[in-house]
Structure formats: C-alpha cells, structure tokens
Scaffold this motif. Structure first.
Motif, PDB file in Angstrom:
ATOM      1  N   ALA A  70      93.123 -12.045  57.818  1.00 45.17           N
ATOM      2  CA  ALA A  70      94.551 -11.701  57.812  1.00 45.17           C
ATOM      3  C   ALA A  70      94.882 -10.806  56.621  1.00 45.17           C
ATOM      4  CB  ALA A  70      95.405 -12.961  57.804  1.00 45.17           C
ATOM      5  N   ALA A  71      94.302 -11.093  55.458  1.00 41.66           N
ATOM      6  CA  ALA A  71      94.553 -10.275  54.273  1.00 41.66           C
ATOM      7  C   ALA A  71      94.019  -8.861  54.456  1.00 41.66           C
ATOM      8  CB  ALA A  71      93.926 -10.924  53.042  1.00 41.66           C
ATOM      9  N   ALA A  72      92.816  -8.734  55.006  1.00 43.04           N
ATOM     10  CA  ALA A  72      92.234  -7.411  55.231  1.00 43.04           C
ATOM     11  C   ALA A  72      93.109  -6.597  56.178  1.00 43.04           C
ATOM     12  CB  ALA A  72      90.818  -7.543  55.783  1.00 43.04           C
ATOM     13  N   LEU A  73      93.566  -7.215  57.252  1.00 43.89           N
ATOM     14  CA  LEU A  73      94.421  -6.513  58.222  1.00 43.89           C
ATOM     15  C   LEU A  73      95.770  -6.136  57.614  1.00 43.89           C
ATOM     16  CD1 LEU A  73      93.654  -8.653  61.381  1.00 43.89           C
ATOM     17  CD2 LEU A  73      92.869  -6.308  60.930  1.00 43.89           C
ATOM     18  N   ARG A  74      96.363  -7.065  56.849  1.00 49.72           N
ATOM     19  CA  ARG A  74      97.649  -6.777  56.199  1.00 49.72           C
ATOM     20  C   ARG A  74      97.511  -5.636  55.204  1.00 49.72           C
ATOM     21  NH1 ARG A  74      98.934  -7.971  51.463  1.00 49.72           N
ATOM     22  NH2 ARG A  74      97.491  -9.737  51.258  1.00 49.72           N
ATOM     23  N   GLU A  75      96.478  -5.705  54.355  1.00 45.65           N
ATOM     24  CA  GLU A  75      96.280  -4.647  53.359  1.00 45.65           C
ATOM     25  C   GLU A  75      96.049  -3.295  54.031  1.00 45.65           C
ATOM     26  OE1 GLU A  75      96.507  -4.427  50.062  1.00 45.65           O
ATOM     27  OE2 GLU A  75      97.025  -6.518  49.718  1.00 45.65           O
ATOM     28  N   LEU A  76      95.248  -3.284  55.088  1.00 52.93           N
ATOM     29  CA  LEU A  76      95.003  -2.035  55.808  1.00 52.93           C
ATOM     30  C   LEU A  76      96.307  -1.455  56.336  1.00 52.93           C
ATOM     31  CD1 LEU A  76      92.934   0.005  56.976  1.00 52.93           C
ATOM     32  CD2 LEU A  76      92.841  -1.469  59.008  1.00 52.93           C
ATOM     33  N   LEU A  89      87.816  -6.298  63.348  1.00 53.01           N
ATOM     34  CA  LEU A  89      87.070  -6.438  62.095  1.00 53.01           C
ATOM     35  C   LEU A  89      85.728  -7.102  62.358  1.00 53.01           C
ATOM     36  CD1 LEU A  89      89.687  -7.672  59.468  1.00 53.01           C
ATOM     37  CD2 LEU A  89      88.903  -5.350  59.897  1.00 53.01           C
ATOM     38  N   VAL A  90      84.719  -6.611  61.662  1.00 55.03           N
ATOM     39  CA  VAL A  90      83.373  -7.179  61.719  1.00 55.03           C
ATOM     40  C   VAL A  90      83.054  -7.712  60.329  1.00 55.03           C
ATOM     41  CG1 VAL A  90      80.929  -6.631  62.058  1.00 55.03           C
ATOM     42  CG2 VAL A  90      82.666  -5.539  63.494  1.00 55.03           C
ATOM     43  N   LEU A 115      84.076  -4.548  58.082  1.00 56.18           N
ATOM     44  CA  LEU A 115      83.812  -3.261  58.701  1.00 56.18           C
ATOM     45  C   LEU A 115      84.740  -3.106  59.894  1.00 56.18           C
ATOM     46  CD1 LEU A 115      81.917  -0.737  58.965  1.00 56.18           C
ATOM     47  CD2 LEU A 115      80.494  -2.160  60.465  1.00 56.18           C
ATOM     48  N   ALA A 116      85.319  -1.919  60.052  1.00 57.17           N
ATOM     49  CA  ALA A 116      86.145  -1.611  61.218  1.00 57.17           C
ATOM     50  C   ALA A 116      85.932  -0.151  61.573  1.00 57.17           C
ATOM     51  CB  ALA A 116      87.625  -1.875  60.945  1.00 57.17           C
ATOM     52  N   LEU A 171      75.253   0.321  58.264  1.00 57.29           N
ATOM     53  CA  LEU A 171      76.268  -0.269  59.128  1.00 57.29           C
ATOM     54  C   LEU A 171      76.736   0.677  60.227  1.00 57.29           C
ATOM     55  CD1 LEU A 171      78.416  -1.922  56.299  1.00 57.29           C
ATOM     56  CD2 LEU A 171      76.791  -3.076  57.828  1.00 57.29           C
ATOM     57  N   LEU A 172      76.342   1.943  60.147  1.00 58.90           N
ATOM     58  CA  LEU A 172      76.824   2.931  61.115  1.00 58.90           C
ATOM     59  C   LEU A 172      76.430   2.584  62.546  1.00 58.90           C
ATOM     60  CD1 LEU A 172      76.261   6.296  59.193  1.00 58.90           C
ATOM     61  CD2 LEU A 172      78.382   4.954  59.416  1.00 58.90           C
ATOM     62  N   GLY A 173      75.258   2.016  62.712  1.00 55.71           N
ATOM     63  CA  GLY A 173      74.806   1.640  64.052  1.00 55.71           C
ATOM     64  C   GLY A 173      75.215   0.243  64.466  1.00 55.71           C
ATOM     65  N   GLY A 174      75.930  -0.445  63.592  1.00 58.00           N
ATOM     66  CA  GLY A 174      76.363  -1.812  63.850  1.00 58.00           C
ATOM     67  C   GLY A 174      75.876  -2.738  62.755  1.00 58.00           C
TER      68      GLY A 174
END
Length: 187
Positions: A70-76, A89-90, A115-116, A171-174
């Motif tokens: 939730a914090a990551a999404l809010r900050e974004l 988000l991953v 990661l998103a 992380l580019l490929g997952g």
C-alpha cells in the motif's frame, strides 16, 4: 542540534528516533519500468547541500498501519500521478538499509523495493504529475526522468542505490522470486 526525542518538523512525523541514535523510518520504493525497459528516477538535493544532487527511485515512508505494498502504491501515485493496483507490483525484489544525512539530520531508512512495469503509452515526463508532492518534495526534488540502463551507467552524479543498473538488469525478463538484500549502505 535539535532535540532527539521527537522528529524535527523538516523531516516529518514519520521519522522517529531509532535505537542506534539515528532518525528512522521504514520505506517502500518502486522500480518502475516502461515497455522500452527504461527506469523512472527522481533527481533531488538536500537543502543544506544544493550543489550535490543524485538520482533515486520513486518511494518514501511507510505510514503507521500501512502495508509495504500500500505504501509503495501510495508513494508512486503521490510522486508521479501514476496509479497502479496491488497486482501490478512484484516483490519485494530488493531490501536495504540506507543511512544518509538529510535536513541536517543523520537518518536510517529500511527499504523494500517492488518492481512494476507500465504497458502502453506512459506519456513520458509530460505525463508525470507533481500534484501529490509534499512541501518537502517541492523543496528538494528537481526532476523526474526515464532512463535506459545504458544511459544510467554513464550518469556523472550519484545514483541510489549504488549499482542500480546492475540490480535492475536481471529483472528485465521477470523476477526469479529471490529477495536480494543489499545490506546497509551509507549515502
């Protein structure tokens, strides 16, 4: 020197004195990639050292009772105007403890990085919004920019966390499901 029993107003109420004597908070950050594998970063400075600037990932403090996701999404959303869902988000894919000086205070922030990836048109820098910025962010954030990893390797100012292109490249490929700890870093 300020009273160490409560956070100075310049840092904000989420910073509390930690057991090690440093102001402390937990933070959530987002490694946001677009379809061209470019990473969104923010460039900022400290008001006490305006000549020193650095690039860093989107994110900030985790509020009381708030989950890391939730914090990551809010900050974004606050810092960029980009709203994602929890399923976007991953991770967390990375963790670290960053020790740094900010607003004349020594601080430690224990961070989780998610990661998103944005798909389709993101609007470039013009599509990013500063509407959710705090007063402190308006004071110390200079710009937001999408970076290719190759271009980011050539940057002449500091980039945090250190070695960011090498951390993001696998992380580019997952994500392989392994949370990598970067340990403690002094910035």
């Amino acid at each position: 020197m300020s009273d160490r029993t409560s956070a100075p107003s310049s840092l904000g109420p989420d910073w509390v004195p930690g057991g090690d004597g440093l102001y402390f908070r937990r933070g959530a950050r987002v490694l946001l990639l677009d379809d061209a594998d470019r990473l969104l970063l923010v460039r900022g400075h400290d008001v006490d050292q305006p000549e020193r600037t650095w690039w860093f990932t989107v994110g900030g403090g985790i509020e009381a009772g708030e989950s890391d996701v939730a914090a990551a999404l809010r900050e974004l959303a606050e810092e960029t105007g980009i709203a994602l869902a929890p399923a976007d988000l991953v991770g967390p894919v990375l963790t670290r403890s960053a020790v740094f000086d900010f607003f004349r205070q020594s601080c430690r922030q224990d961070e989780v990085f998610f990661l998103a990836r944005l798909h389709g048109t993101h609007g470039g820098e013009q599509g990013l919004s500063r509407a959710g910025w705090t007063d402190v962010e308006h004071e110390v954030v200079d710009e937001m920019r999408w970076w290719s990893l190759d271009a980011l390797r050539e940057v002449q100012i500091e980039v945090f966390p250190a070695g960011l292109p090498e951390l993001v490249e696998p992380l580019l490929g997952g994500w392989d499901g392994v949370v990598r700890s970067l340990g403690e870093a002094r910035e």
